[in-house]
Scaffold this motif. Structure first.
Motif, PDB file in Angstrom:
ATOM      1  N   SER A  31      29.991 -34.991  11.539  1.00 38.73           N
ATOM      2  CA  SER A  31      29.751 -34.815  12.990  1.00 38.73           C
ATOM      3  C   SER A  31      30.334 -35.985  13.772  1.00 38.73           C
ATOM      4  O   SER A  31      30.926 -35.811  14.853  1.00 38.73           O
ATOM      5  CB  SER A  31      28.240 -34.700  13.243  1.00 38.73           C
ATOM      6  OG  SER A  31      27.728 -33.582  12.581  1.00 38.73           O
ATOM      7  N   THR A  34      34.088 -35.753  13.986  1.00 39.13           N
ATOM      8  CA  THR A  34      34.488 -34.719  14.951  1.00 39.13           C
ATOM      9  C   THR A  34      34.329 -35.224  16.361  1.00 39.13           C
ATOM     10  O   THR A  34      35.168 -34.996  17.248  1.00 39.13           O
ATOM     11  CB  THR A  34      33.627 -33.459  14.741  1.00 39.13           C
ATOM     12  OG1 THR A  34      33.776 -32.997  13.399  1.00 39.13           O
ATOM     13  CG2 THR A  34      34.026 -32.381  15.727  1.00 39.13           C
ATOM     14  N   SER A  40      35.634 -30.200  20.380  1.00 38.84           N
ATOM     15  CA  SER A  40      34.345 -29.591  20.721  1.00 38.84           C
ATOM     16  C   SER A  40      33.661 -29.085  19.473  1.00 38.84           C
ATOM     17  O   SER A  40      34.308 -28.697  18.520  1.00 38.84           O
ATOM     18  CB  SER A  40      34.564 -28.456  21.718  1.00 38.84           C
ATOM     19  OG  SER A  40      35.389 -27.445  21.133  1.00 38.84           O
ATOM     20  N   GLY A  41      32.347 -29.000  19.327  1.00 36.89           N
ATOM     21  CA  GLY A  41      31.589 -28.521  18.146  1.00 36.89           C
ATOM     22  C   GLY A  41      30.109 -28.636  18.397  1.00 36.89           C
ATOM     23  O   GLY A  41      29.662 -28.967  19.493  1.00 36.89           O
ATOM     24  N   PRO A  42      29.361 -28.372  17.334  1.00 37.67           N
ATOM     25  CA  PRO A  42      27.900 -28.434  17.502  1.00 37.67           C
ATOM     26  C   PRO A  42      27.462 -29.849  17.828  1.00 37.67           C
ATOM     27  O   PRO A  42      28.103 -30.815  17.456  1.00 37.67           O
ATOM     28  CB  PRO A  42      27.364 -27.986  16.140  1.00 37.67           C
ATOM     29  CG  PRO A  42      28.497 -28.111  15.170  1.00 37.67           C
ATOM     30  CD  PRO A  42      29.755 -28.056  15.962  1.00 37.67           C
ATOM     31  N   SER A  43      26.326 -29.888  18.478  1.00 40.00           N
ATOM     32  CA  SER A  43      25.797 -31.178  18.891  1.00 40.00           C
ATOM     33  C   SER A  43      25.186 -31.872  17.691  1.00 40.00           C
ATOM     34  O   SER A  43      25.012 -31.296  16.600  1.00 40.00           O
ATOM     35  CB  SER A  43      24.726 -30.979  19.971  1.00 40.00           C
ATOM     36  OG  SER A  43      23.619 -30.251  19.406  1.00 40.00           O
ATOM     37  N   GLU A  45      22.158 -32.778  17.350  1.00 39.51           N
ATOM     38  CA  GLU A  45      20.867 -32.172  17.018  1.00 39.51           C
ATOM     39  C   GLU A  45      21.042 -30.943  16.144  1.00 39.51           C
ATOM     40  O   GLU A  45      20.298 -30.703  15.187  1.00 39.51           O
ATOM     41  CB  GLU A  45      20.097 -31.797  18.302  1.00 39.51           C
ATOM     42  CG  GLU A  45      19.652 -32.979  19.111  1.00 39.51           C
ATOM     43  CD  GLU A  45      20.772 -33.584  19.985  1.00 39.51           C
ATOM     44  OE1 GLU A  45      21.878 -33.001  19.941  1.00 39.51           O
ATOM     45  OE2 GLU A  45      20.517 -34.596  20.632  1.00 39.51           O
ATOM     46  N   GLU A  46      22.086 -30.169  16.519  1.00 44.41           N
ATOM     47  CA  GLU A  46      22.334 -28.954  15.739  1.00 44.41           C
ATOM     48  C   GLU A  46      22.763 -29.312  14.318  1.00 44.41           C
ATOM     49  O   GLU A  46      22.360 -28.666  13.343  1.00 44.41           O
ATOM     50  CB  GLU A  46      23.417 -28.105  16.410  1.00 44.41           C
ATOM     51  CG  GLU A  46      22.956 -27.496  17.715  1.00 44.41           C
ATOM     52  CD  GLU A  46      24.083 -26.772  18.451  1.00 44.41           C
ATOM     53  OE1 GLU A  46      23.781 -25.876  19.238  1.00 44.41           O
ATOM     54  OE2 GLU A  46      25.253 -27.081  18.145  1.00 44.41           O
ATOM     55  N   LEU A  47      23.598 -30.319  14.246  1.00 42.67           N
ATOM     56  CA  LEU A  47      24.051 -30.734  12.921  1.00 42.67           C
ATOM     57  C   LEU A  47      22.883 -31.246  12.088  1.00 42.67           C
ATOM     58  O   LEU A  47      22.789 -30.989  10.862  1.00 42.67           O
ATOM     59  CB  LEU A  47      25.130 -31.820  13.045  1.00 42.67           C
ATOM     60  CG  LEU A  47      26.479 -31.353  13.627  1.00 42.67           C
ATOM     61  CD1 LEU A  47      27.412 -32.543  13.837  1.00 42.67           C
ATOM     62  CD2 LEU A  47      27.121 -30.335  12.673  1.00 42.67           C
ATOM     63  N   GLN A  50      20.990 -28.293  10.914  1.00 41.51           N
ATOM     64  CA  GLN A  50      21.695 -27.618   9.814  1.00 41.51           C
ATOM     65  C   GLN A  50      21.548 -28.406   8.515  1.00 41.51           C
ATOM     66  O   GLN A  50      21.371 -27.839   7.422  1.00 41.51           O
ATOM     67  CB  GLN A  50      23.187 -27.477  10.182  1.00 41.51           C
ATOM     68  CG  GLN A  50      23.456 -26.483  11.293  1.00 41.51           C
ATOM     69  CD  GLN A  50      24.926 -26.441  11.695  1.00 41.51           C
ATOM     70  OE1 GLN A  50      25.766 -27.145  11.093  1.00 41.51           O
ATOM     71  NE2 GLN A  50      25.272 -25.612  12.699  1.00 41.51           N
TER      72      GLN A  50
END
Length: 435
Positions: A31, A34, A40-43, A45-47, A50
């Motif tokens: 993350s 990236t 652009s990609g998941p935040s 928090e999302e990472l 996951q």
């Protein structure tokens, strides 16, 4: 069979935690890279979420794999225990079946021996019957029955021996067979053989009893045949009766021509149970009671042999008045040697009134028909005495049953001093006529 407990080790929790941390670190690093690239990609928090989810999935899978492995190990252990128990039960069943087979064999052996013993007894009875009845066609039918029953006993033994062979073979096979089904089948064969052997034993014993009964009929038939050949039954007037007559007054001996008195059983003066003082002591004896208070005879004033002889002549028994006290040799002439030399030594088919009391019941005998010695005689005949030295000859028979009457008496003797013997001679009577 006992099994050691099986410990199943679960997946090491520390190892799982470390793997989850590495995975999470990888996601975080990816993350950041990236983010630095400006793409652009998941935040974050999302990472992170996951990464946590992936860690949880990995942990769950590891736990499931560990549980599956533990279940497999436990199943293997349970199967091993079940197999061991099944084998233990199989071995126990084999042992029980083999023991049942051996028990059946033992029972077969016992029943076979019993059948053989019964057959031996039947065979001996048959042998005796053949020896007795060989010269008497009158007993042919009874002899044939004896043979048939003895044969049945032999056949039963053959059946028992055949079943014994089957049971023994089954026991041998049961010891070497490994299959429970086979051993059980052999046990059933031995059991069935035992049942059949028992039936054979029962059959042999029944045949034994029937053989003995038939042999007894042969023996009785021989005695009747002998009587028919030798004796003739007479009525009260002296007329000849059929041999199967059930009542008669006299008996004629065809061999000697002598006619013998037949006793009554009615309490009259000729009753078979009355006793008499011997002829030489009739004078001076007015009482008719012995030392035990028992009545000697009835129907006579004096219970002595001469008084009885005169009474029989006065009655004209069987149309005769020549009745007398028999000679000792005449009493011996109607004596007989039975099978094995067993007393009483007289044919009870035609002399059923014989008083059979060995060493107690003797019959008055005379030395001669005339002269002084005829009256002064102290001898009698006891048909119940055994043969001397077991010698089965006519001469020995007559000597064996001839006895001194001084041993047969319970009448006080007031005329003669007999030291050591407080009683005088008494005897039973059986009159004879030679006309």
């Amino acid at each position: 069979m006992n099994m050691n407990s099986v410990s199943v080790h679960t997946f090491n929790k520390t190892s799982i935690a470390k793997q989850g941390q590495l995975l999470l670190a990888g996601i975080v690093m990816s993350s950041l890279l990236t983010a630095c690239g400006g793409s652009s990609g998941p935040s974050a928090e999302e990472l992170a979420a996951q990464a946590a989810l992936a860690a949880q999935v990995a942990a769950n899978k590891a736990a499931a794999d560990a549980a599956t492995a533990a279940a497999l190990v436990q199943a293997a252990a349970d199967k091993a225990a079940a197999d061991a128990k099944a084998e233990e039960e199989r071995q126990a069943a084999l042992t029980a079946a083999r023991k049942e087979t051996q028990d059946s064999v033992k029972q077969v052996e016992t029943d076979t021996k019993a059948a053989q013993a019964a057959s031996s007894i039947a065979g001996y009875a048959l042998l005796q019957a053949k020896q007795q009845g060989a010269a008497y066609p009158e007993v042919a039918e009874a002899l044939a029955e004896t043979q048939a029953f003895a044969d049945q006993a032999k056949q039963a033994v053959e059946q028992a021996l055949a079943q014994k062979a089957l049971a023994t073979a089954a026991a041998t096979n049961a010891e070497t067979a490994l299959s429970l089904a086979d051993v059980t089948a052999f046990a059933e064969q031995a059991k069935n053989a035992a049942l059949s052997t028992k039936e054979a034993r029962v059959a042999a014993e029944k045949a034994r009893d029937a053989t003995q009964k038939a042999a007894a009929e042969v023996s009785a038939g021989v005695k009747l045949a002998e009587a028919a050949r030798r004796y003739a039954k007479l009525d009260a007037s002296g007329n000849e009766l059929p041999l199967n007559a059930t009542s008669w007054s006299c008996l004629k001996d065809k061999q000697t021509g002598l006619v013998w008195e037949t006793k009554t059983d009615d309490g009259s003066f000729r009753d078979k149970d009355w006793r008499y003082r011997h002829m030489h002591n009739y004078g001076g004896y007015g009482n008719t009671v012995d030392t035990k208070g028992q009545v000697l005879c009835r129907g006579l004033d004096t219970c002595d042999a001469y008084s009885y002889m005169n009474a029989v002549n006065g009655a004209g028994l069987c149309g005769r008045n020549s009745w007398r006290i028999p000679l000792k040799s005449e009493l011996g002439s109607i004596a007989q040697i039975n099978g094995g030399g067993t007393p009483p030594h007289i044919n009870q088919e035609v002399f059923p009134d014989i008083v059979y009391k060995p060493y107690v019941a003797a019959y008055c005998a005379m030395n001669t028909n005339t002269g002084a010695d005829a009256e002064h005689n102290y001898q009698g005949v006891d048909y119940g005495l055994p043969l001397l030295n077991g010698t089965q000859t006519k001469e020995n028979l007559e000597n064996s049953i001839l006895i001194p009457l001084r041993y047969y008496g319970e009448i006080k003797d007031g005329l003669v001093d007999n030291p050591g013997n407080a009683s005088n001679w008494i005897c039973y009577t059986r009159m004879v006529s030679s006309r």
